[in-house]
Design a protein around this motif. Structure first.
Motif, PDB file in Angstrom:
ATOM      1  N   GLY A 228       0.619   1.965   3.189  1.00 50.99           N
ATOM      2  CA  GLY A 228      -0.309   0.987   3.751  1.00 50.99           C
ATOM      3  C   GLY A 228      -0.323  -0.334   3.040  1.00 50.99           C
ATOM      4  O   GLY A 228      -1.234  -1.142   3.234  1.00 50.99           O
ATOM      5  N   ALA A 229       0.684  -0.587   2.200  1.00 49.34           N
ATOM      6  CA  ALA A 229       0.741  -1.855   1.464  1.00 49.34           C
ATOM      7  C   ALA A 229       2.162  -2.411   1.492  1.00 49.34           C
ATOM      8  O   ALA A 229       3.132  -1.660   1.620  1.00 49.34           O
ATOM      9  N   ILE A 230       2.268  -3.720   1.402  1.00 50.51           N
ATOM     10  CA  ILE A 230       3.569  -4.372   1.350  1.00 50.51           C
ATOM     11  C   ILE A 230       4.181  -4.122  -0.025  1.00 50.51           C
ATOM     12  O   ILE A 230       3.532  -4.343  -1.044  1.00 50.51           O
TER      13      ILE A 230
ATOM     14  N   ASN B  24       0.087  -2.257   8.327  1.00 53.13           N
ATOM     15  CA  ASN B  24      -0.284  -1.539   7.100  1.00 53.13           C
ATOM     16  C   ASN B  24      -0.982  -0.211   7.426  1.00 53.13           C
ATOM     17  O   ASN B  24      -0.706   0.816   6.800  1.00 53.13           O
ATOM     18  N   GLU B  25      -1.900  -0.235   8.403  1.00 52.78           N
ATOM     19  CA  GLU B  25      -2.605   0.996   8.774  1.00 52.78           C
ATOM     20  C   GLU B  25      -1.640   2.002   9.404  1.00 52.78           C
ATOM     21  O   GLU B  25      -1.763   3.215   9.194  1.00 52.78           O
ATOM     22  N   THR B  26      -0.678   1.505  10.171  1.00 54.23           N
ATOM     23  CA  THR B  26       0.324   2.395  10.770  1.00 54.23           C
ATOM     24  C   THR B  26       1.200   3.013   9.685  1.00 54.23           C
ATOM     25  O   THR B  26       1.505   4.209   9.705  1.00 54.23           O
ATOM     26  N   HIS B  27       1.587   2.188   8.707  1.00 52.73           N
ATOM     27  CA  HIS B  27       2.410   2.674   7.604  1.00 52.73           C
ATOM     28  C   HIS B  27       1.659   3.705   6.766  1.00 52.73           C
ATOM     29  O   HIS B  27       2.257   4.679   6.286  1.00 52.73           O
ATOM     30  N   ARG B  28       0.364   3.528   6.611  1.00 52.47           N
ATOM     31  CA  ARG B  28      -0.440   4.489   5.848  1.00 52.47           C
ATOM     32  C   ARG B  28      -0.385   5.873   6.494  1.00 52.47           C
ATOM     33  O   ARG B  28      -0.239   6.894   5.815  1.00 52.47           O
TER      34      ARG B  28
ATOM     35  N   ARG C 193       6.180  -4.635  -3.391  1.00 49.97           N
ATOM     36  CA  ARG C 193       6.318  -5.824  -4.222  1.00 49.97           C
ATOM     37  C   ARG C 193       7.630  -5.854  -4.994  1.00 49.97           C
ATOM     38  O   ARG C 193       7.913  -6.810  -5.714  1.00 49.97           O
ATOM     39  N   SER C 194       8.422  -4.809  -4.861  1.00 49.24           N
ATOM     40  CA  SER C 194       9.668  -4.738  -5.619  1.00 49.24           C
ATOM     41  C   SER C 194      10.867  -4.734  -4.679  1.00 49.24           C
ATOM     42  O   SER C 194      10.737  -4.440  -3.487  1.00 49.24           O
ATOM     43  N   GLN C 195      12.021  -5.065  -5.225  1.00 49.23           N
ATOM     44  CA  GLN C 195      13.253  -5.092  -4.446  1.00 49.23           C
ATOM     45  C   GLN C 195      13.598  -3.689  -3.952  1.00 49.23           C
ATOM     46  O   GLN C 195      13.503  -2.719  -4.704  1.00 49.23           O
ATOM     47  N   ASN C 196      13.948  -3.578  -2.689  1.00 53.48           N
ATOM     48  CA  ASN C 196      14.356  -2.285  -2.147  1.00 53.48           C
ATOM     49  C   ASN C 196      15.748  -1.938  -2.655  1.00 53.48           C
ATOM     50  O   ASN C 196      16.684  -2.725  -2.495  1.00 53.48           O
TER      51      ASN C 196
END
Length: 244
Positions: A185-187, A167-171, A189-192
């Protein structure tokens, strides 16, 4: 389970079988043809689409490292040992990693439609500009994210390989770019969604392109724009190279 490494290789698991055809016959090994999930029909904005629902982890049946697959794993480990030896002969491993990581950053960013090249990135770093253009900024974010993740794993008290680290890397990856407002930085929640805004619109655009009515004008893989071909033809009149 029936195997014949020299000619054919069948794996019977729940009535399925698969064969690795990318290898020569002598090197083929058995792989189970797994079902990794299923599709469910859902309605989005009034249109029915197929949403992929992955199976939970760990996979079932579990992966068994035996027989020919075990041999392939041993070959892969031997290749890593040879790579480690080759790395020891490189005069400066830091410079090698420096160049390799930047090349990987450019190629990975291009998957998302980024137009920056390796030269663009190197010129930006050499000139030490304070503000890169949007495409170079995305590549720079990739580098910052990769450096952060490697440094955390290398530290005794750094973050381990975990969701917190991811998450920190994605941020850092999404900071200041077109994805800055999409939960960095977050997962998610919706369909890609792959392919565009609406299924009907994508099919219509594809049909119009095939008919020669529309033309794509940006050359990008994302955030593309389309124009009416007849207008493009009219605008080109008098601008052809060599015309007097």
């Amino acid at each position: 389970m029936t195997t014949d490494i020299t000619n054919k290789c069948f794996v019977t698991i729940s009535g399925s079988w698969a064969q690795d055809r990318s290898l020569p016959k002598q090197g083929r090994f058995c792989v189970a043809k797994r079902e990794t999930g299923h599709y469910e029909q859902v309605v989005v904005e009034g249109e029915e689409i197929s949403a992929f629902i992955p199976l939970p982890l760990p996979p079932s049946p579990s992966l068994k490292m035996d027989g020919a697959l075990s041999g392939q794993l041993r070959k892969a480990e031997e290749a890593l040992i040879r790579l480690d030896l080759a790395g020891a002969m490189v005069p400066s491993l830091d410079w090698f990693v420096y160049a390799f990581v930047r090349k990987e950053a450019v190629l990975t960013s291009q998957i998302e439609g980024t137009q920056a090249t390796l030269i663009n990135l190197l010129v930006f770093e050499a000139e030490n500009k304070t503000t890169p253009n949007a495409d170079v900024e995305e590549v720079c974010n990739y580098l910052d994210a990769a450096i952060y993740a490697r440094s955390q794993i290398a530290k005794d008290k750094g973050l381990p390989l975990s969701m917190h680290l991811l998450n920190e890397t994605h941020r850092r990856l999404m900071q200041g770019t077109r994805g800055a407002s999409k939960q960095p930085g977050a997962i998610r929640r919706s369909q890609n969604w792959i392919g565009g805004s609406r299924p009907t619109a994508i099919r219509a655009v594809g049909t119009l392109i095939e008919a020669g009515i529309l033309v794509e004008t940006t050359g990008k893989k994302r955030d593309r724009s389309f124009a009416y071909q007849a207008y493009i033809d009219q605008l080109r009149i008098g601008t052809e190279l060599g015309r007097r």
